[in-house]
Motif scaffolding. Structure first.
Motif, short mmCIF file in Angstrom:
data_model
loop_
_atom_site.label_atom_id
_atom_site.label_comp_id
_atom_site.label_asym_id
_atom_site.label_seq_id
_atom_site.Cartn_x
_atom_site.Cartn_y
_atom_site.Cartn_z
N SER A 195 -14.60 4.09 5.41
CA SER A 195 -13.92 4.59 4.21
C SER A 195 -13.75 3.47 3.18
O SER A 195 -13.99 3.66 1.98
N ARG A 196 -13.32 2.31 3.64
CA ARG A 196 -13.15 1.16 2.74
C ARG A 196 -14.50 0.75 2.13
O ARG A 196 -14.59 0.41 0.95
N TYR A 197 -15.52 0.77 2.96
CA TYR A 197 -16.85 0.42 2.49
C TYR A 197 -17.30 1.37 1.38
O TYR A 197 -17.80 0.95 0.32
N TRP B 291 0.83 -1.21 0.00
CA TRP B 291 0.00 0.00 0.00
C TRP B 291 0.86 1.26 0.00
O TRP B 291 0.57 2.22 -0.71
N ASP C 133 -12.04 4.10 9.29
CA ASP C 133 -11.31 3.38 8.24
C ASP C 133 -12.20 2.30 7.61
O ASP C 133 -12.20 2.11 6.39
N ARG D 256 -15.44 3.19 -0.60
CA ARG D 256 -14.64 2.98 -1.81
C ARG D 256 -15.22 1.82 -2.62
O ARG D 256 -15.34 1.89 -3.84
N SER E 22 -6.10 3.10 6.05
CA SER E 22 -6.08 3.50 4.64
C SER E 22 -6.07 5.01 4.49
O SER E 22 -6.87 5.59 3.76
N PHE F 171 -3.99 4.33 -1.41
CA PHE F 171 -5.10 5.13 -0.88
C PHE F 171 -4.97 6.62 -1.23
O PHE F 171 -5.68 7.45 -0.67
#
Length: 777
Positions: free
Chosen positions: A62-64, A16, A59, A66, A117, A22
């Protein structure tokens, strides 16, 4: 093969970082979504497992988002100015910048281990000159602004000057300090000093006198939330209320807009209510009580003019400007002693301590404006200089605090409202706005609501006062007598404050020989060599408060590397405001009020197009620590296992939770941990030393701090994150118990084995349960 979380997490975290997975752009065909955490102050202790609770939640979301097709901004930075680093510098001589850099590196190491992220290309640090250049720029914009009540917004000070030149200030409706009326001709004839004084009374960022929390030991002004029980939160030093010349922010101009704005944002009811109470809107009237045998008068503000005939005394705040003037010689010593003692208690404490009653008679009287009766003037610490006029007309029969004060000191309690139900006036006041007026002259037989209106009309008719709306909110003291903060970009030309030109920002924090006030009591910046503008004019020596840099950081994240503005118009228009903000409820009446204030001011001045910083806000609860304590026999060094404590007279001693497995103490580790345990005698149960446990705030003081480093090393970052989410609802406080993490660890290992066979990752469409599950139909 078992799940090798160390290798797996390290591999992906390196990937990453190397690929900037990110990193987010300020332009996208995808819909935008801005997720923000309240950024941390980087302390030397680093993060414990309670700190990242909100970061983990943000976090995950945020991932969800995205995965749902959003362009997600999820940044992180550091609130890196502040008192702790400065105090450490005073103790050790080490520059705060060095300490802060070390602490930031520690935080970054921990945050990376947890696999967040964040878009680290947007990192901000409030102590970086490239950042505080724009904090200083915003200050200058507020210095060059005033609040126009006619347009209900902040406007350029140039517009105000233009109006003064044409018409004077007779037609100006503004939020300002007391200022006399003048004509255009008078304005033109004023010298520069007088013009500066008048403009300062209108500016949003202004230099004026204010009551502050002054800590002599620390040599600085403290915010209300830095004072507890009359002592500084850091160091426990005495704090006194003191009238000082200070830079302040005219947040009071925005009181009504701050109230109304709460209706349009998705914040918790408790947080909104905290802000409403802090702003403290009330409607009523001012009224003047003339001092006996004097041309002076005491002006009060009251929301209950209907009770005017029930006034039996007037109470002044101990800090009121008239106290010294009206106190008689026979009462002077007692009054002065009372005022001195009151200075050591903050306004917040005085408001909270409703059962603590004290007061002193000044020896003077005022004349009741309608009855002509003599009314004694007292001082009492339940009256605050910062609210209303710093004086109250006391109506003991119809106000709870006045009732307690009068009862304690044996003062009259005349009844002027007849309740519509049975009420014992000997036991308490009747505060409800219900009933008929009695013993009240022209108000008799009116109901309370009608009496309020009628009394205000009569007060205005007789020119005794005026109906008005009042707010408890006070202007925010902005200057600090500290080193480690943003220099205020002002210099003094013949004692007139002048703004440093914007193109010369940042005004960089200078080097000093010590991080202490000078021997003559000036702030630490006065120690800097040639701290002058153009080598001629003295520069301001106070610095900005901690909340300055945090009042706009959400905007800088939108365009963190912009060198020509605090953020580009394109970036500001694209990201707008924060869609989801997560942080602690302790900031309800501090940071969250200030950031809303600065947002509205920047919009007024045309720099942004949003009115609120965050549309939705969630306050995460606190993760509490599980403290461990051993029993030690009184007057000996004998440590007793908990099951045997009844046989001894013991006291409890906190020990490091990392020396405990469930409730069994590692005796050998305990001996090495502290010298007094090395020579102790241990009374065990079957060879085991069992300890007590208790749920308390996670703190170094209680040795119950669990670091994310140790959990990540033993169980992995995914396990830590999942366990914190499984502890309970995000908004609620809950205890940490490392013993409970094993279940989450086992779940992750089983999940891993579902998709890994003989060291290989395998996913199949084959129904592995065919024939093993009964058909429910």
């Amino acid at each position: 093969m078992d799940y090798q979380f160390r290798e797996t997490e390290k591999k992906w975290q390196q990937y990453w970082a190397a690929n900037k997975t990110f990193k987010v752009e300020n332009k996208s065909d995808k819909p935008k979504f801005y997720v923000l955490d309240m950024f941390p102050y980087p302390s030397g202790a680093g993060l414990h497992v309670g700190h990242p609770l909100g970061y983990i939640a943000s976090d995950i979301y945020s991932r969800y988002k995205r995965l749902k097709g959003f362009n997600v901004l999820h940044p992180m930075g550091y609130d890196s100015f502040g008192l702790p680093a400065e105090q450490y510098a005073i103790q050790t001589g080490q520059h705060p910048a060095i300490t802060t850099e070390t602490n930031i590196n520690r935080y970054r190491e921990q945050l990376d281990k947890m696999g967040f992220s964040f878009d680290w290309d947007r990192e901000v640090r409030t102590s970086d000159p490239s950042y505080y250049k724009w904090t200083q720029w915003i200050f200058l914009k507020l210095f060059d602004a005033w609040y126009n009540n006619k347009s209900n917004r902040a406007e350029s000070i140039d517009k105000l000057i233009s109006e003064f030149e044409k018409n004077g200030n007779n037609d100006i409706s503004a939020v300002h300090d007391e200022i006399e009326n003048f004509t255009a001709a008078q304005w033109k004839n004023f010298d520069e000093t007088e013009k500066s004084r008048i403009l300062m009374a209108y500016r949003i960022a202004y230099l004026g006198e204010a009551y502050v929390n002054w800590c002599p030991a620390l040599g600085t002004v403290l915010a209300n939330d830095e004072v507890k029980d009359g002592l500084s939160e850091r160091g426990g030093h005495p704090v006194e209320r003191k009238l000082m010349k200070q830079w302040s922010m005219r947040i009071t101009a925005y009181a009504e807009r701050l109230l109304q704005g709460l209706e349009n944002i998705d914040w918790s009811d408790s947080l909104k209510e905290a802000q409403r109470n802090w702003i403290g809107k009330s409607e009523g009237t001012t009224i003047r009580f003339s001092l006996q045998n004097s041309d002076d008068y005491i002006e009060v503000f009251t929301t209950r003019p209907d009770t005017l005939f029930g006034v039996s005394f007037v109470t002044l705040a101990p800090e009121h400007e008239l106290v010294d003037k009206i106190t008689t010689s026979s009462q002077r010593a007692e009054v002065q002693d009372y005022v001195t003692k009151t200075k050591n208690r903050s306004e917040r404490e005085r408001q909270a301590e409703v059962t603590r009653i004290s007061g002193v008679f000044t020896g003077s009287y005022v004349i009741h404006p309608f009855t002509g009766n003599k009314i004694p003037v007292w001082i009492g610490d339940y009256v605050l200089a910062g609210y209303g006029t710093g004086a109250v007309m006391a109506v003991p029969a119809h106000d709870e605090r006045d009732f307690r004060f009068a009862t304690h000191l044996g003062l009259d309690r005349p009844q002027v409202i007849e309740p519509n139900i049975t009420h014992d006036f000997g036991k308490g006041s009747w505060d409800a706005k219900e009933g008929k007026l009695i013993n009240s002259g022209f108000l008799n037989d009116l109901d309370v609501k009608s009496a309020i209106s009628c009394c205000i009309t009569e007060i205005e008719k007789q020119n005794l006062g005026k109906g008005k709306t009042n707010y408890r909110l006070r202007d925010a003291v902005f200057g600090r007598q500290r080193y480690w903060g943003e220099p205020i970009p002002i210099y003094y030309k013949e004692n007139i404050p002048v703004a440093i030109p914007e193109n010369e920002l940042p005004l960089v924090l200078p080097e000093v020989d010590k991080f202490l006030p000078t021997e003559t009591g000036e702030p630490p910046l006065a120690r800097a060599k040639n701290w002058k503008y153009k080598n001629l004019f003295p520069l301001e020596t106070t610095t900005m408060p901690g909340w300055a840099g945090s009042s706009w950081y959400f905007l800088r994240y939108m365009d963190a590397n912009n060198n020509t503005s605090f953020a580009s118009k394109d970036a500001l228009n694209y990201w707008q405001n924060v869609d989801l903000y997560i942080g602690g409820s302790e900031h309800a009446t501090g940071h969250l009020l200030y950031v809303r204030f600065w947002t509205k001011a920047l919009k007024d001045l045309g720099y942004i197009n949003i009115d609120e910083p965050a549309q939705k806000l969630i306050n995460q609860g606190m993760i509490q620590g599980t403290s461990c304590m051993v029993h030690r026999e009184v007057a000996t060094n004998k440590i007793i296992s908990v099951g045997l404590k009844s046989n001894y007279n013991t006291t409890l001693i906190h020990i490091d939770v990392n020396l405990v497995d469930n409730t069994e103490v590692d005796i050998e580790g305990l001996k090495k941990w502290r010298d007094d345990f090395a020579t102790a005698e241990f009374v065990t149960e079957n060879g085991k030393l069992i300890c007590e446990t208790a749920v308390e705030k996670m703190s170094k003081r209680w040795y119950n701090v669990v670091t994310p480093d140790s959990i990540c090393e033993k169980y992995g970052a995914d396990c830590l994150r999942m366990y914190e989410m499984f502890l309970g609802p995000l908004e609620q406080s809950k205890p940490w118990n490392t013993n409970g993490i094993a279940g989450v660890s086992n779940f992750i290992r089983k999940l891993w084995k579902l998709y890994h066979n003989n060291g290989k990752f395998e996913v199949s469409n084959e129904n592995r349960y065919k024939g093993r599950i009964k058909n429910a139909s």
